[in-house]
Design a protein around this motif. Structure first.
Motif, PDB file in Angstrom:
ATOM      1  N   GLY A   8      31.700 -57.019  -3.768  1.00 48.63           N
ATOM      2  CA  GLY A   8      31.194 -56.148  -2.648  1.00 48.63           C
ATOM      3  C   GLY A   8      30.477 -54.872  -2.799  1.00 48.63           C
ATOM      4  N   GLY A   9      30.383 -54.690  -4.041  1.00 48.83           N
ATOM      5  CA  GLY A   9      29.747 -53.541  -4.502  1.00 48.83           C
ATOM      6  C   GLY A   9      28.172 -53.513  -4.284  1.00 48.83           C
ATOM      7  N   GLY A  10      27.418 -52.539  -4.265  1.00 44.57           N
ATOM      8  CA  GLY A  10      25.859 -52.587  -4.170  1.00 44.57           C
ATOM      9  C   GLY A  10      25.195 -51.362  -3.985  1.00 44.57           C
ATOM     10  N   SER A  11      24.083 -51.191  -3.719  1.00 41.51           N
ATOM     11  CA  SER A  11      23.367 -50.074  -3.486  1.00 41.51           C
ATOM     12  C   SER A  11      22.966 -49.763  -2.030  1.00 41.51           C
ATOM     13  N   VAL A  12      23.281 -48.499  -1.280  1.00 43.86           N
ATOM     14  CA  VAL A  12      23.307 -48.310  -0.138  1.00 43.86           C
ATOM     15  C   VAL A  12      22.473 -46.504  -0.291  1.00 43.86           C
ATOM     16  N   GLN A  13      22.000 -46.435   0.899  1.00 46.35           N
ATOM     17  CA  GLN A  13      21.421 -45.026   1.257  1.00 46.35           C
ATOM     18  C   GLN A  13      22.636 -44.212   1.754  1.00 46.35           C
ATOM     19  N   ALA A  14      22.411 -43.074   1.689  1.00 44.93           N
ATOM     20  CA  ALA A  14      23.663 -42.043   2.069  1.00 44.93           C
ATOM     21  C   ALA A  14      23.650 -42.246   3.823  1.00 44.93           C
ATOM     22  N   GLY A  15      25.054 -42.297   4.007  1.00 49.27           N
ATOM     23  CA  GLY A  15      25.345 -42.489   5.353  1.00 49.27           C
ATOM     24  C   GLY A  15      25.692 -44.135   5.603  1.00 49.27           C
ATOM     25  N   GLY A  16      25.414 -44.685   4.654  1.00 47.92           N
ATOM     26  CA  GLY A  16      25.711 -46.431   4.974  1.00 47.92           C
ATOM     27  C   GLY A  16      27.082 -46.497   4.632  1.00 47.92           C
ATOM     28  N   SER A  17      27.361 -47.951   4.587  1.00 49.50           N
ATOM     29  CA  SER A  17      28.715 -48.560   4.412  1.00 49.50           C
ATOM     30  C   SER A  17      28.811 -49.641   3.711  1.00 49.50           C
ATOM     31  N   LEU A  18      29.737 -49.991   2.847  1.00 45.86           N
ATOM     32  CA  LEU A  18      30.192 -51.094   2.073  1.00 45.86           C
ATOM     33  C   LEU A  18      31.468 -51.215   2.194  1.00 45.86           C
ATOM     34  N   LYS A  19      31.904 -52.510   2.193  1.00 40.60           N
ATOM     35  CA  LYS A  19      33.229 -53.050   2.003  1.00 40.60           C
ATOM     36  C   LYS A  19      33.563 -53.892   0.753  1.00 40.60           C
ATOM     37  N   LEU A  20      34.453 -53.307  -0.110  1.00 40.38           N
ATOM     38  CA  LEU A  20      34.861 -53.924  -1.206  1.00 40.38           C
ATOM     39  C   LEU A  20      36.029 -54.685  -0.980  1.00 40.38           C
ATOM     40  N   SER A  21      36.037 -55.761  -1.698  1.00 37.94           N
ATOM     41  CA  SER A  21      37.148 -56.747  -1.689  1.00 37.94           C
ATOM     42  C   SER A  21      37.546 -56.905  -3.210  1.00 37.94           C
ATOM     43  N   CYS A  22      38.889 -57.374  -3.320  1.00 38.89           N
ATOM     44  CA  CYS A  22      39.788 -57.349  -4.356  1.00 38.89           C
ATOM     45  C   CYS A  22      40.669 -58.907  -4.264  1.00 38.89           C
ATOM     46  N   ALA A  23      40.363 -59.926  -4.536  1.00 40.00           N
ATOM     47  CA  ALA A  23      41.105 -61.049  -4.656  1.00 40.00           C
ATOM     48  C   ALA A  23      42.049 -61.252  -5.707  1.00 40.00           C
ATOM     49  N   ALA A  24      43.348 -61.175  -5.199  1.00 44.29           N
ATOM     50  CA  ALA A  24      44.368 -61.156  -6.212  1.00 44.29           C
ATOM     51  C   ALA A  24      45.018 -62.880  -6.436  1.00 44.29           C
TER      52      ALA A  24
END
Length: 120
Positions: A8-24
């Motif tokens: 879920g990582g990546g590059s965004v501009q300031a003010g943006g959103s990302l959602k990281l996932s961690c599958a266990a």
């Protein structure tokens, strides 16, 4: 064998959103956490979730980041809103916290990390 896989990582501009996932796999939630590490700096604990569902956050992300867990998918999430350039880092999830005799703690299992880059 416990395995953690972030995405879920990546590059965004300031003010943006990302959602990281961690599958266990091979692990059932007791205490899991998200950490980040800026280049040349020490690892910083960002958010922690306990099996009872309680969560804690670093002051730097409180109110912007939300940690959650989907028990059916055994996946830990980190919703990151209002991202700022200072949030740029490698983000890691960790599982199975343990305490040392001096009161400090660490985690037994770590993912490989996912890069988050926020541009101004």
């Amino acid at each position: 064998q416990v395995q953690l896989a972030e995405s879920g990582g990546g590059s965004v501009q300031a003010g943006g959103s990302l959602k990281l996932s961690c599958a266990a796999s091979g692990y059932t939630l007791r205490t899991m956490g998200w950490f980040r590490q800026h280049p040349g700096k020490e690892r910083e604990e960002v958010a922690t979730m306990r099996s009872a569902g309680s969560a804690t956050y670093a002051d730097s992300v409180n109110g912007r980041f939300t940690i959650s867990h989907d028990s059916a998918k055994n996946t830990l999430f980190l919703q990151m809103n209002s991202l700022q350039p200072e949030d740029t880092a490698m983000y890691y999830c960790a599982a199975d916290r343990f305490f040392r005799t001096d009161g400090s703690y660490d985690y037994n299992y770590w993912g490989q990390g996912t890069q988050v880059t926020v541009s101004s």
